[in-house]
Design an enzyme around this catalytic site. Structure first.
Site, PDB file in Angstrom:
ATOM      1  N   GLU A  48     -34.360 -19.581  46.343  1.00 32.01           N
ATOM      2  CA  GLU A  48     -34.808 -20.570  45.353  1.00 32.01           C
ATOM      3  C   GLU A  48     -34.681 -21.999  45.893  1.00 32.01           C
ATOM      4  OE1 GLU A  48     -34.316 -18.234  41.180  1.00 32.01           O
ATOM      5  OE2 GLU A  48     -32.835 -19.762  41.567  1.00 32.01           O
ATOM      6  N   GLU A  89     -36.605 -11.282  42.290  1.00 35.06           N
ATOM      7  CA  GLU A  89     -35.662 -11.365  41.161  1.00 35.06           C
ATOM      8  C   GLU A  89     -36.455 -11.314  39.866  1.00 35.06           C
ATOM      9  OE1 GLU A  89     -32.709 -14.483  40.890  1.00 35.06           O
ATOM     10  OE2 GLU A  89     -32.499 -14.534  43.067  1.00 35.06           O
TER      11      GLU A  89
HETATM   12  C1  BG6 Z   1     -31.507 -17.144  40.150  1.00 33.10           C
HETATM   13  C2  BG6 Z   1     -30.552 -16.979  41.279  1.00 33.10           C
HETATM   14  O1  BG6 Z   1     -31.469 -18.471  39.809  1.00 33.10           O
HETATM   15  O2  BG6 Z   1     -31.274 -16.536  38.937  1.00 33.10           O
HETATM   16  C3  BG6 Z   1     -29.439 -15.980  41.059  1.00 33.10           C
HETATM   17  O3  BG6 Z   1     -31.175 -16.777  42.522  1.00 33.10           O
HETATM   18  C4  BG6 Z   1     -29.054 -15.984  39.603  1.00 33.10           C
HETATM   19  O4  BG6 Z   1     -28.404 -16.283  41.932  1.00 33.10           O
HETATM   20  C5  BG6 Z   1     -30.247 -15.580  38.763  1.00 33.10           C
HETATM   21  O5  BG6 Z   1     -27.941 -15.202  39.321  1.00 33.10           O
HETATM   22  C6  BG6 Z   1     -30.018 -15.415  37.274  1.00 33.10           C
HETATM   23  O6  BG6 Z   1     -29.391 -16.540  36.741  1.00 33.10           O
HETATM   24  P1  BG6 Z   1     -28.026 -16.395  35.963  1.00 33.10           P
HETATM   25  O7  BG6 Z   1     -27.565 -17.760  35.710  1.00 33.10           O
HETATM   26  O8  BG6 Z   1     -28.341 -15.654  34.720  1.00 33.10           O
HETATM   27  O9  BG6 Z   1     -27.112 -15.643  36.863  1.00 33.10           O
END
Ligand code: BG6
Length: 477
Positions: free
Chosen positions: A179, A372
């Site tokens: 990211e 993701e």
């Molecule tokens: C992304 C990241 O921003 O979202 C992860 O690459 C992160 O590291 C994921 O965990 C989800 O966000 P969060 O705050 O719910 O963990």
């Protein structure tokens, strides 16, 4: 037409949110080890509060994560049982170079990941490895101010080269920075940046961006030289901006906000600074220091594929008064009346994923990887640790349907899909354990209590069936 036979199904984690064991076997401290839970977390993440040591007043969940450092091999068995074709993880830079730029790498760190990759390969699971998932060695922050300094470029490239050589034949898919656009929004997390009173933050952030972009291109060059089989991706915190209304000002704002994110990927995928960025530098009097040859490096070594995370879309307006009802915490966004939100206010938008895939395809004409996606939710396990997480299944199912349509009907070249946090892990934004994404429940709470025991949720067998049928069998039961 169905998904291609070699479609890479799997899940994702990151070192700092899972491994723990932060000072074990010679590992050095990293920026994200120092993010506390509570009201100071965001100030540290923004670079507004310096925290380069642990103190007794705060709780730091990364210290133990989900203890994956000690449980990797058992955890991989679970991933294999689900039939994973790919597993996205990150190497912790400071396990390999504790200070970021040590003369020799830490053999124990190298050995650790070698064992992990071999275990994955034994199960036929392809590793997809992020070199820097919100990961800046603290020693380099103390000495050089993190990515505000060019010193980081050489150190990063040497780290990259070291792992490319060591894991040649074991790892083929790499992401240079997780990211990368988060650098603008959480500069300490993305670049180890801490600001002094009165400093020009925009100048420092875009300078750091330039160094990361050069480092990413040089790493891509090395990766291809060391092993032509290597495939390198960039990684965008995705989710496009919708105009709040059809007012032209709202649409203009949406374009501008999208560009703020695409800026990084435009350089990494297209090999040049986009004209709108050069105009911004000029207009805002940003003086980006570039060495001779930097622009050639960016041009010569673009990435092979584009990856991104997708949790939600955002809604923006050209008029400040519309922001009375905002949502999400990182990106300023108006509540979209047409979408439902998660318990953390992230707006759920499967069709947005299909649209994003099309947008990225049109813009970059490269293979795309969704690295993701998932639902952060509160789970209530029974006495055996079993969670009936139909809500998670429903969320993932709808996103799978959306990307299948993008592939089958729109012709998007999609390499694979890794859900975020396939095992519950520490949330990046809040440091909570209670914001769970996994198919596997991990017994650990927000205060750091629990056994770390793993247990399968209902979604575990569901995802196993999805993978076995290459995405054809999506029904709940
Ligand atoms: C992304 C990241 O921003 O979202 C992860 O690459 C992160 O590291 C994921 O965990 C989800 O966000 P969060 O705050 O719910 O963990």
């Amino acid at each position: 037409m169905a998904l291609p036979k070699n479609f890479l199904w799997g899940g994702a984690t990151a070192a700092n949110q899972a491994e723990g064991a932060v000072l074990e076997d010679g590992r050095g401290l990293s920026n994200v080890d120092l993010l506390p839970v509570g009201k100071n977390r965001m100030r540290v993440a923004l670079g507004d509060l310096e925290m380069l040591e642990w103190d007794d007043a705060h709780y730091y969940p990364a210290k133990e994560g989900i203890d994956m450092y000690h449980r990797y091999l058992d955890d991989i068995e679970l991933l294999a049982e689900m039939g994973f074709k790919v597993y996205r993880m990150s190497i912790s830079w400071t396990r390999i170079f504790p200070n970021g730029d040590d003369k020799i790498p830490n053999e124990k760190g190298l050995q650790f990941y070698e064992t992990v990759f071999k275990a994955l390969r034994k199960h036929g699971i392809e590793p997809l490895v992020t070199l820097a998932h919100f990961d800046v060695p603290v020693s380099m922050i103390k000495r050089f101010g993190g990515w505000r300094s060019r010193e980081m470029v050489d150190a990063y490239v040497r780290y990259a080269e070291t792992v490319f050589i060591r894991y040649k034949g074991l790892v083929k898919y790499w992401l240079t920075f997780n990211e990368i656009n988060i650098l603008l929004h959480q500069p300490f997390v993305g670049g180890g940046l801490i600001f002094k009173e009165g400093e020009d933050k925009t100048q420092i952030k875009y300078q750091a961006a330039h160094y990361q972009l050069v480092a990413s291109a040089l790493a891509t060059k090395k990766a291809h030289e060391i092993d032509p089989e290597n495939q390198i991706g960039c990684m965008l915190a995705g989710g496009m901006h919708y105009p709040y209304s059809c007012r032209p000002e709202d649409y203009q704002e949406a374009i501008n906000r999208d560009r703020e994110n695409y800026f990084f990927i435009d350089v990494q995928a297209q090999g040049a600074y986009p004209r709108y960025a050069l105009k911004k530098f000029e207009r805002e009097k940003l003086d980006i220091q570039m060495e001779d040859g930097d622009l050639e490096i960016l041009a010569k070594y673009p990435v092979d594929f584009v990856s991104f995370s997708f949790y939600s879309s955002r809604t923006v307006s050209g008029f400040e008064e519309d922001y009375a009802q905002t949502t999400g915490n990182l990106f300023k966004s108006i509540k979209n009346p047409h979408l439902k939100s998660t318990e953390w206010g992230w707006q759920i938008d499967p069709l947005g994923l299909r649209n994003a895939l099309n947008q990225l395809t049109d813009r970059y004409r490269k293979p795309i990887f969704i690295v993701e996606n998932g639902l952060g939710a509160v789970d209530t396990p029974d006495e055996n640790g079993y969670v009936e997480d139909d809500y998670r299944i429903d969320y993932i199912k709808r996103h799978i349907e959306a990307f299948k349509a993008a592939v089958e009907e729109d012709g998007v070249d999609l390499m694979g899909y890794t859900t975020w946090g396939c095992l519950d892990l520490v949330a990046a934004s809040t440091g909570q354990m209670s914001k769970r994404y996994g198919f596997v429940y991990v017994d650990r709470d927000d205060q750091g209590k629990g056994t770390f025991n793993r247990s399968k949720k209902k979604s575990f067998n569901w995802y196993k069936k999805v993978i076995a049928s290459n995405g054809e069998e999506l029904s709940l039961n």
